[in-house]
Motif scaffolding. Structure first.
Motif, PDB file in Angstrom:
ATOM      1  N   HIS A  69       0.828  -1.208   0.000  1.00 42.07           N
ATOM      2  CA  HIS A  69       0.000   0.000   0.000  1.00 42.07           C
ATOM      3  C   HIS A  69       0.867   1.265   0.000  1.00 42.07           C
ATOM      4  O   HIS A  69       0.555   2.224  -0.701  1.00 42.07           O
ATOM      5  N   ILE A  70       1.930   1.244   0.750  1.00 40.62           N
ATOM      6  CA  ILE A  70       2.839   2.394   0.762  1.00 40.62           C
ATOM      7  C   ILE A  70       3.386   2.632  -0.649  1.00 40.62           C
ATOM      8  O   ILE A  70       3.360   3.749  -1.160  1.00 40.62           O
ATOM      9  N   LEU A  71       3.870   1.577  -1.275  1.00 41.99           N
ATOM     10  CA  LEU A  71       4.428   1.685  -2.623  1.00 41.99           C
ATOM     11  C   LEU A  71       3.372   2.127  -3.641  1.00 41.99           C
ATOM     12  O   LEU A  71       3.598   3.047  -4.434  1.00 41.99           O
ATOM     13  N   ILE A  72       2.216   1.496  -3.608  1.00 42.37           N
ATOM     14  CA  ILE A  72       1.164   1.795  -4.582  1.00 42.37           C
ATOM     15  C   ILE A  72       0.636   3.220  -4.401  1.00 42.37           C
ATOM     16  O   ILE A  72       0.393   3.921  -5.382  1.00 42.37           O
ATOM     17  N   TYR A  73       0.460   3.658  -3.180  1.00 46.03           N
ATOM     18  CA  TYR A  73      -0.023   5.018  -2.951  1.00 46.03           C
ATOM     19  C   TYR A  73       0.973   6.044  -3.482  1.00 46.03           C
ATOM     20  O   TYR A  73       0.587   7.019  -4.124  1.00 46.03           O
ATOM     21  N   ALA A 121       0.311   8.605  -6.741  1.00 47.65           N
ATOM     22  CA  ALA A 121       0.468  10.064  -6.710  1.00 47.65           C
ATOM     23  C   ALA A 121       1.249  10.537  -7.939  1.00 47.65           C
ATOM     24  O   ALA A 121       0.900  11.545  -8.554  1.00 47.65           O
ATOM     25  N   ASP A 122       2.267   9.782  -8.312  1.00 48.38           N
ATOM     26  CA  ASP A 122       3.080  10.146  -9.483  1.00 48.38           C
ATOM     27  C   ASP A 122       2.365   9.863 -10.798  1.00 48.38           C
ATOM     28  O   ASP A 122       2.291  10.713 -11.675  1.00 48.38           O
ATOM     29  N   TRP A 123       1.861   8.651 -10.953  1.00 49.84           N
ATOM     30  CA  TRP A 123       1.318   8.205 -12.234  1.00 49.84           C
ATOM     31  C   TRP A 123      -0.062   8.753 -12.551  1.00 49.84           C
ATOM     32  O   TRP A 123      -0.360   9.081 -13.687  1.00 49.84           O
ATOM     33  N   GLY A 163      -1.789  11.153 -10.486  1.00 52.23           N
ATOM     34  CA  GLY A 163      -2.109  12.431  -9.855  1.00 52.23           C
ATOM     35  C   GLY A 163      -2.994  12.272  -8.624  1.00 52.23           C
ATOM     36  O   GLY A 163      -3.578  13.243  -8.143  1.00 52.23           O
ATOM     37  N   SER A 164      -3.093  11.056  -8.107  1.00 46.92           N
ATOM     38  CA  SER A 164      -3.875  10.822  -6.889  1.00 46.92           C
ATOM     39  C   SER A 164      -3.241  11.581  -5.731  1.00 46.92           C
ATOM     40  O   SER A 164      -2.049  11.891  -5.754  1.00 46.92           O
ATOM     41  N   PHE A 165      -4.036  11.868  -4.722  1.00 44.79           N
ATOM     42  CA  PHE A 165      -3.562  12.584  -3.535  1.00 44.79           C
ATOM     43  C   PHE A 165      -3.002  13.958  -3.901  1.00 44.79           C
ATOM     44  O   PHE A 165      -2.034  14.438  -3.309  1.00 44.79           O
ATOM     45  N   GLY A 166      -3.597  14.573  -4.913  1.00 46.11           N
ATOM     46  CA  GLY A 166      -3.139  15.885  -5.364  1.00 46.11           C
ATOM     47  C   GLY A 166      -1.760  15.828  -6.000  1.00 46.11           C
ATOM     48  O   GLY A 166      -1.094  16.844  -6.133  1.00 46.11           O
ATOM     49  N   GLY A 167      -1.342  14.645  -6.393  1.00 44.19           N
ATOM     50  CA  GLY A 167      -0.023  14.470  -6.998  1.00 44.19           C
ATOM     51  C   GLY A 167       1.116  14.509  -5.990  1.00 44.19           C
ATOM     52  O   GLY A 167       2.283  14.521  -6.363  1.00 44.19           O
ATOM     53  N   SER A 168       0.780  14.495  -4.708  1.00 47.17           N
ATOM     54  CA  SER A 168       1.796  14.603  -3.657  1.00 47.17           C
ATOM     55  C   SER A 168       2.098  13.238  -3.045  1.00 47.17           C
ATOM     56  O   SER A 168       1.219  12.611  -2.443  1.00 47.17           O
ATOM     57  N   ARG A 169       3.350  12.824  -3.159  1.00 46.68           N
ATOM     58  CA  ARG A 169       3.762  11.578  -2.514  1.00 46.68           C
ATOM     59  C   ARG A 169       3.677  11.685  -1.000  1.00 46.68           C
ATOM     60  O   ARG A 169       3.322  10.726  -0.318  1.00 46.68           O
ATOM     61  N   ALA A 170       4.010  12.853  -0.462  1.00 43.00           N
ATOM     62  CA  ALA A 170       3.963  13.046   0.996  1.00 43.00           C
ATOM     63  C   ALA A 170       2.540  12.857   1.518  1.00 43.00           C
ATOM     64  O   ALA A 170       2.327  12.188   2.535  1.00 43.00           O
ATOM     65  N   THR A 171       1.570  13.420   0.813  1.00 39.62           N
ATOM     66  CA  THR A 171       0.173  13.240   1.217  1.00 39.62           C
ATOM     67  C   THR A 171      -0.212  11.768   1.109  1.00 39.62           C
ATOM     68  O   THR A 171      -0.877  11.220   1.999  1.00 39.62           O
TER      69      THR A 171
END
Length: 155
Positions: free
Chosen positions: A90-94, A98-100, A102-110
């Motif tokens: 889940h950590i990796l996929i989330y 975010a990168d691929w 634009g989920s989570f506003g495109g933010s990896r930190a979020t």
């Protein structure tokens, strides 16, 4: 196919129990495509990988024919491996989502910040990650039932 079969029933329950979700999905469009993308890129991958790791560990642990060995360590390792794989994927996929996508506003930190609360709520079937969690538990039940019986003579 084990991943899809084990995930089908919890997925049907989740969709059916979420108010208005069936109608939203039947309307097609972006809601259906995003839902299907989520199920394929997260669900199928997570359920397959968790069950693969667990079956691999089960096979290697039961390959050693030692009748005096207790099934408790095998079952404990199974639980720990499933949880670690579930959380790690889940950590990796989330982060990748975010990168691929634009989920989570495109933010990896979020994306990384929401993993723990999302997975905590999945235990209560409050989100689609609950579908994946319970789909991975289906394989767990068979191991928990089968392993102790392997130690009983004549079984």
């Amino acid at each position: 196919m084990v991943s899809l079969a084990g995930m089908a029933l919890p997925l049907v329950f989740y969709v059916g129990l979420t108010p208005g979700f069936v109608g939203l999905l039947l309307g097609g469009g972006p809601a259906l495509s995003r839902f299907m993308r989520q199920v394929v890129t997260n669900g199928v991958l997570v359920v397959f990988a968790v069950n693969y790791v667990a079956f691999f560990l089960y096979a290697s642990a039961t390959a050693r024919d030692d009748p005096a060995r207790s099934p408790v360590p095998v079952l404990a390792l199974d639980v720990l491996a499933r949880l670690a794989t579930f959380f790690g994927l889940h950590i990796l996929i989330y982060a990748l989502s975010a990168d691929w996508f634009g989920s989570f506003g495109g933010s990896r930190a979020t994306a990384l910040r929401v993993v723990a609360p999302t997975l905590a709520r999945s235990a209560f079937f409050e989100n689609i990650s609950g579908v994946y969690l319970y789909a991975t538990l289906v394989g767990r039940v068979s191991n928990a039932v089968e392993i102790p019986w392997q130690r009983v003579p004549g079984m």
